[in-house]
Design a protein around this motif. Sequence first.
Motif, PDB file in Angstrom:
ATOM      1  N   ASP A 131      -6.874  -2.777   9.817  1.00  0.00           N
ATOM      2  CA  ASP A 131      -7.644  -1.514  10.262  1.00  0.00           C
ATOM      3  C   ASP A 131      -8.771  -2.209  11.465  1.00  0.00           C
ATOM      4  OD1 ASP A 131      -7.972   1.047  10.761  1.00  0.00           O
ATOM      5  OD2 ASP A 131      -8.836   1.386   9.005  1.00  0.00           O
ATOM      6  N   ARG A 167      -9.390   0.315  -4.874  1.00  0.00           N
ATOM      7  CA  ARG A 167      -8.320   0.504  -4.214  1.00  0.00           C
ATOM      8  C   ARG A 167      -7.113   0.525  -4.638  1.00  0.00           C
ATOM      9  NH1 ARG A 167     -10.502   2.857   0.490  1.00  0.00           N
ATOM     10  NH2 ARG A 167     -12.283   1.588   1.309  1.00  0.00           N
ATOM     11  N   TYR A 212      -3.816   0.489  -2.648  1.00  0.00           N
ATOM     12  CA  TYR A 212      -2.674  -0.505  -3.067  1.00  0.00           C
ATOM     13  C   TYR A 212      -2.016   0.088  -4.343  1.00  0.00           C
ATOM     14  CZ  TYR A 212      -5.291  -3.505  -0.031  1.00  0.00           C
ATOM     15  OH  TYR A 212      -6.034  -3.969   0.864  1.00  0.00           O
ATOM     16  N   SER A 269       0.900  -1.206  -0.050  1.00  0.00           N
ATOM     17  CA  SER A 269       0.015   0.004  -0.182  1.00  0.00           C
ATOM     18  C   SER A 269       0.918   1.123   0.025  1.00  0.00           C
ATOM     19  CB  SER A 269      -1.060  -0.140   1.274  1.00  0.00           C
ATOM     20  OG  SER A 269      -0.404   0.406   2.383  1.00  0.00           O
ATOM     21  N   HIS A 289       2.464   0.913   3.697  1.00  0.00           N
ATOM     22  CA  HIS A 289       2.794  -0.333   4.392  1.00  0.00           C
ATOM     23  C   HIS A 289       3.135  -1.477   3.287  1.00  0.00           C
ATOM     24  CE1 HIS A 289       1.122   1.392   7.906  1.00  0.00           C
ATOM     25  NE2 HIS A 289       1.950   0.597   8.683  1.00  0.00           N
ATOM     26  N   PHE A 340      -2.353   5.540   7.632  1.00  0.00           N
ATOM     27  CA  PHE A 340      -2.478   4.275   7.370  1.00  0.00           C
ATOM     28  C   PHE A 340      -3.226   4.218   6.003  1.00  0.00           C
ATOM     29  CE2 PHE A 340      -4.768   0.300   7.080  1.00  0.00           C
ATOM     30  CZ  PHE A 340      -3.663  -0.534   7.196  1.00  0.00           C
ATOM     31  N   SER A 341      -2.690   3.777   4.907  1.00  0.00           N
ATOM     32  CA  SER A 341      -3.255   3.996   3.439  1.00  0.00           C
ATOM     33  C   SER A 341      -4.243   2.710   3.311  1.00  0.00           C
ATOM     34  CB  SER A 341      -2.385   4.364   2.477  1.00  0.00           C
ATOM     35  OG  SER A 341      -2.967   4.291   1.004  1.00  0.00           O
ATOM     36  N   HIS A 342      -5.191   2.806   2.487  1.00  0.00           N
ATOM     37  CA  HIS A 342      -6.261   1.983   2.100  1.00  0.00           C
ATOM     38  C   HIS A 342      -5.921   1.528   0.629  1.00  0.00           C
ATOM     39  CE1 HIS A 342      -8.430   0.708   5.492  1.00  0.00           C
ATOM     40  NE2 HIS A 342      -8.180   1.826   5.888  1.00  0.00           N
ATOM     41  N   THR A 384      -5.560  -4.444   4.069  1.00  0.00           N
ATOM     42  CA  THR A 384      -5.621  -3.084   4.848  1.00  0.00           C
ATOM     43  C   THR A 384      -6.918  -3.207   5.701  1.00  0.00           C
ATOM     44  OG1 THR A 384      -6.754  -2.032   3.071  1.00  0.00           O
ATOM     45  CG2 THR A 384      -4.197  -1.701   2.944  1.00  0.00           C
TER      46      THR A 384
END
Length: 362
Positions: free
Chosen positions: A308, A356, A321, A83, A86, A317-319, A304
């Motif tokens: 979460d 996403r 990808y 992502s 992460h 925190f990114s959702h 993700t």
Amino acid sequence: MSHIYKILAMLLMFITAHASADFYADLAFHHAPIHYQDTDSTNYPAEYITAIDYDSDWISNNNWDNLGDGLWPATVYYSVVESCSHYFIIYAFFHPRDWVDTPFDGEHENDLEGALFIVRKNGNTYGAMEGMITVFHSDFYSFVPNGSPLTNGNENIDGSVTFTFYEGSNRARTAQEAKGHGLKAWPYINNFTGASNQDGVIYYPSRGTGETPSSGNDRSVKYQLVNIFEPNGFWQQALHEASMTSAMSSTFHAWGTFKGNNSGGCGGGAIFASCNSNSANAPWGWNDGNDGASYRGEFALHPTNLVDHYFNGVGNFSHRYINNRYAQDLQNAGFNSSYKPQGWSDSLDLNTLYTRLTHSCP
């Protein structure tokens, strides 16, 4: 001229994909765990980790039958989903048998359980591990290292991740029980923590080929890392069979579920033991059935959302990808919310998952 530009663009995509695969292999090796496998002297070979096609075929309902003496290389499967914030690394451990030696218990052909490592991009080459979620049969357990920002979310954290320095990096320690092979962070499988009076095998990651344990009490065995996305490998087999009925397929009974039957003596491990058919799952079929709004297959396909759901304190925190081969390959194969693989969980909507996917991060 436009034709030349298209060729150059395709060449650039090819080079970029290979560069990413090389980096992901290095990333997976850097974080690959030291793995403690409890063993049972009744059947040591049934405890050894190996490849799904260890018997040189992708026919999964003969894996119990072909167990033999366990003289095959130790293997751990991995995949990386990235992502904007992460890396999510799956490590998956396969056993040909989930077996029992107690009366009135159940066993089944094939067994694949594993762990999701949550690694934050922090400016260092390989990031920093913030936590892990593990598969223990039909339940998930979560663990965090000391200093992690992650806290209890919809599920409580079950313990701490501990590390051992090996081959250039601090490595998390994981552990599996004997027979049923449920997986947790070390030392939460109490029957084997490495003590001299306990039966078990300790596996260490290798960039080369895997080794075979000398016995059920081998304290140093190297395992090979195999990319789930490798050509003609595990994931490609799943995509190949995604639209097939069980009668037509070799490996999967339905999406995310291995084929398995009672041939070869499954169900004969103890008095009144039973053999359950089609009972083992791939990462895109893993599920904790009582953890609320977290759905079957998210472990691989949509990590993700899983992370979460399980944790608070995720911070930035990114959702989105920038590399999710699971979702990308399903989309490229033409699957969507109206046309799904056989046995797909309706709880996870494909079209929503595809939104996403992105090519860049803010």
